[in-house]
Design a protein around this motif. Structure first.
Motif, short mmCIF file in Angstrom:
data_model
loop_
_atom_site.label_atom_id
_atom_site.label_comp_id
_atom_site.label_asym_id
_atom_site.label_seq_id
_atom_site.Cartn_x
_atom_site.Cartn_y
_atom_site.Cartn_z
N ARG A 81 0.83 -1.22 0.00
CA ARG A 81 0.00 0.00 0.00
C ARG A 81 0.86 1.26 0.00
O ARG A 81 0.57 2.22 -0.72
CB ARG A 81 -0.92 0.00 1.22
CG ARG A 81 -2.07 -0.99 1.12
CD ARG A 81 -3.14 -0.70 2.14
NE ARG A 81 -2.66 -0.88 3.51
CZ ARG A 81 -2.70 -2.03 4.16
NH1 ARG A 81 -3.18 -3.12 3.56
NH2 ARG A 81 -2.29 -2.11 5.41
N ARG A 82 1.92 1.25 0.80
CA ARG A 82 2.78 2.44 0.86
C ARG A 82 3.53 2.66 -0.45
O ARG A 82 3.69 3.81 -0.89
CB ARG A 82 3.76 2.30 2.03
CG ARG A 82 3.06 2.40 3.39
CD ARG A 82 4.03 2.31 4.54
NE ARG A 82 3.34 2.52 5.82
CZ ARG A 82 3.93 2.45 7.01
NH1 ARG A 82 5.24 2.17 7.08
NH2 ARG A 82 3.25 2.67 8.11
N LEU A 83 3.98 1.59 -1.06
CA LEU A 83 4.67 1.72 -2.34
C LEU A 83 3.73 2.28 -3.40
O LEU A 83 4.12 3.15 -4.20
CB LEU A 83 5.23 0.37 -2.78
CG LEU A 83 6.46 -0.14 -2.03
CD1 LEU A 83 6.79 -1.57 -2.47
CD2 LEU A 83 7.67 0.77 -2.27
N LYS A 84 2.51 1.77 -3.41
CA LYS A 84 1.56 2.22 -4.44
C LYS A 84 1.08 3.64 -4.17
O LYS A 84 0.73 4.37 -5.11
CB LYS A 84 0.38 1.25 -4.53
CG LYS A 84 0.80 -0.14 -4.99
CD LYS A 84 1.67 -0.06 -6.24
CE LYS A 84 2.46 -1.30 -6.51
NZ LYS A 84 3.36 -1.16 -7.67
N PHE A 85 1.08 4.06 -2.93
CA PHE A 85 0.77 5.46 -2.63
C PHE A 85 1.89 6.36 -3.14
O PHE A 85 1.65 7.43 -3.72
CB PHE A 85 0.57 5.66 -1.12
CG PHE A 85 0.12 7.05 -0.76
CD1 PHE A 85 -1.19 7.44 -0.98
CD2 PHE A 85 1.00 7.97 -0.21
CE1 PHE A 85 -1.62 8.73 -0.65
CE2 PHE A 85 0.59 9.25 0.11
CZ PHE A 85 -0.72 9.63 -0.11
N THR A 86 3.13 5.92 -2.97
CA THR A 86 4.28 6.66 -3.48
C THR A 86 4.24 6.74 -5.00
O THR A 86 4.70 7.71 -5.61
CB THR A 86 5.59 5.99 -3.03
OG1 THR A 86 5.58 5.84 -1.61
CG2 THR A 86 6.81 6.81 -3.43
N GLU A 87 3.66 5.71 -5.62
CA GLU A 87 3.56 5.68 -7.08
C GLU A 87 2.71 6.83 -7.61
O GLU A 87 2.91 7.29 -8.76
CB GLU A 87 2.99 4.34 -7.52
CG GLU A 87 3.26 3.98 -8.97
CD GLU A 87 3.02 2.51 -9.25
OE1 GLU A 87 3.91 1.70 -8.93
OE2 GLU A 87 1.94 2.17 -9.76
N ILE A 88 1.78 7.31 -6.82
CA ILE A 88 0.98 8.47 -7.23
C ILE A 88 1.88 9.69 -7.42
O ILE A 88 1.73 10.46 -8.37
CB ILE A 88 -0.13 8.76 -6.20
CG1 ILE A 88 -1.10 7.57 -6.11
CG2 ILE A 88 -0.89 10.03 -6.56
CD1 ILE A 88 -2.15 7.70 -5.02
N ALA A 89 2.84 9.85 -6.50
CA ALA A 89 3.80 10.96 -6.63
C ALA A 89 4.66 10.80 -7.87
O ALA A 89 4.93 11.78 -8.59
CB ALA A 89 4.68 11.04 -5.37
N ALA A 90 5.08 9.56 -8.16
CA ALA A 90 5.87 9.31 -9.36
C ALA A 90 5.07 9.64 -10.62
O ALA A 90 5.60 10.21 -11.58
CB ALA A 90 6.32 7.85 -9.39
N ALA A 91 3.77 9.30 -10.60
CA ALA A 91 2.91 9.62 -11.74
C ALA A 91 2.78 11.13 -11.92
O ALA A 91 2.77 11.64 -13.05
CB ALA A 91 1.54 8.98 -11.54
N GLY A 114 10.73 2.57 -11.51
CA GLY A 114 11.61 1.42 -11.45
C GLY A 114 11.92 1.01 -10.02
O GLY A 114 11.91 -0.19 -9.68
N ILE A 115 12.20 1.99 -9.17
CA ILE A 115 12.49 1.71 -7.76
C ILE A 115 11.28 1.08 -7.08
O ILE A 115 11.41 0.08 -6.35
CB ILE A 115 12.90 3.01 -7.04
CG1 ILE A 115 14.27 3.49 -7.55
CG2 ILE A 115 12.94 2.81 -5.52
CD1 ILE A 115 14.66 4.88 -7.05
N ILE A 116 10.11 1.65 -7.30
CA ILE A 116 8.89 1.12 -6.69
C ILE A 116 8.63 -0.31 -7.16
O ILE A 116 8.30 -1.20 -6.37
CB ILE A 116 7.69 2.03 -7.01
CG1 ILE A 116 7.86 3.39 -6.31
CG2 ILE A 116 6.38 1.38 -6.60
CD1 ILE A 116 6.90 4.46 -6.80
N SER A 117 8.79 -0.55 -8.45
CA SER A 117 8.55 -1.89 -9.01
C SER A 117 9.55 -2.90 -8.46
O SER A 117 9.19 -4.05 -8.18
CB SER A 117 8.62 -1.85 -10.54
OG SER A 117 7.59 -1.06 -11.07
#
Length: 264
Positions: A81-91, A114-117
């Motif tokens: 969940r935390r990684l995917k929340f951070t993905e919003i910032a990457a987007a 890439g880091i999140i994945s």
């Protein structure tokens, strides 16, 4: 029970989290490729497209061992969940990059994805035995892999189609943000797992942890060979995906749709 994996909360949220995340990764990467090839930096296109592939893949080499330790130390669902929340910032960074037509900003966004994945990778496989019966694991692994490749294909095609008439933030932005937010919302339904190794001390030295992981793999010939085959598969794929776009454009004179068709 096996026939209802995709209807079960034990598995379906993880499947769709992986699908949406991989789709977003490849949508961004291929939009960046088309931006480089047909709009910006045409004279440096081949090297920049290759660089984009390297920027996205490098975290998988350097951070996978660390991601495995984090997955063991903490609740996998919570980390997802935390990684995917951070993905919003990457987007959001990616949308800014498109708005500014800035390759450095888009490369930064690609590195973030890439880091999140890379950190999510050990979670998406390690979490399966926590929620599923042993006899369900082969089918679940197959579904996860199919999600990955379907998302790679879909993201590649979507990036090409969106780029065909010029890359505009009005189209790219809503798609990118909707995918990222949707991915985070779905990830919130992944059931908690608890910590598999609450006393594990995480080694934040990524070079040392990576080397130790490789050394451990080599102690089991069967797993080592499987790892080499998997790595070779992704290496060949990464090389082809890096070389092909510039080759189609420069050698065959193909446009965005032609490049998309060859990638697909």
């Amino acid at each position: 029970m096996n026939t209802h994996l995709m209807m079960s909360r034990r598995f379906a949220p993880l499947f769709w989290t992986q699908f949406l995340s991989a789709f977003n990764d490849n949508f961004l990467k291929n939009t960046l490729v088309f931006l480089i090839l047909f709009t910006l930096a045409k004279d440096q296109a081949a090297s920049l497209v290759t660089l984009a592939g390297a920027v996205f893949m490098a975290p998988f080499l350097l951070l996978s061992a660390l991601g495995g330790e984090i997955a063991d130390r903490f609740d996998k669902a919570l980390i997802a969940r935390r990684l995917k929340f951070t993905e919003i910032a990457a987007a959001a960074v990616a949308v800014v990059g498109i708005a500014l037509s800035s390759i450095p900003v888009l490369m930064t966004a690609l590195l973030m994805f890439g880091i999140i994945s890379a950190l999510f990778g050990p979670i998406k496989y390690g979490i399966l035995p926590d929620h599923l019966e042993r006899k369900e694991l082969p089918k679940a692994n197959a579904w996860i892999e199919s999600a990955t490749f379907a998302a790679i294909l879909g993201g590649t095609i979507a990036g090409g189609v969106v780029s065909a008439d010029g890359i505009g933030v009005a189209v790219f932005g809503p798609i990118m943000m909707a995918l990222a937010v949707g991915c985070w919302l779905v990830s919130r339904y992944i059931p908690a797992t608890g910590s598999a190794a609450p006393n594990l001390t995480i080694d934040w030295n990524i070079l040392r942890s990576t080397w130790r992981q490789v050394a451990d793999l080599r102690t089991d010939t069967r797993i080592w060979r499987a790892g080499l085959m998997t790595s070779w598969f992704w290496l060949v794929g990464a090389i082809v995906l890096s070389i092909l776009p510039a080759m189609i454009k420069d050698s065959l004179g193909g446009n965005e749709i032609a490049v998309t068709a060859y990638l697909a």
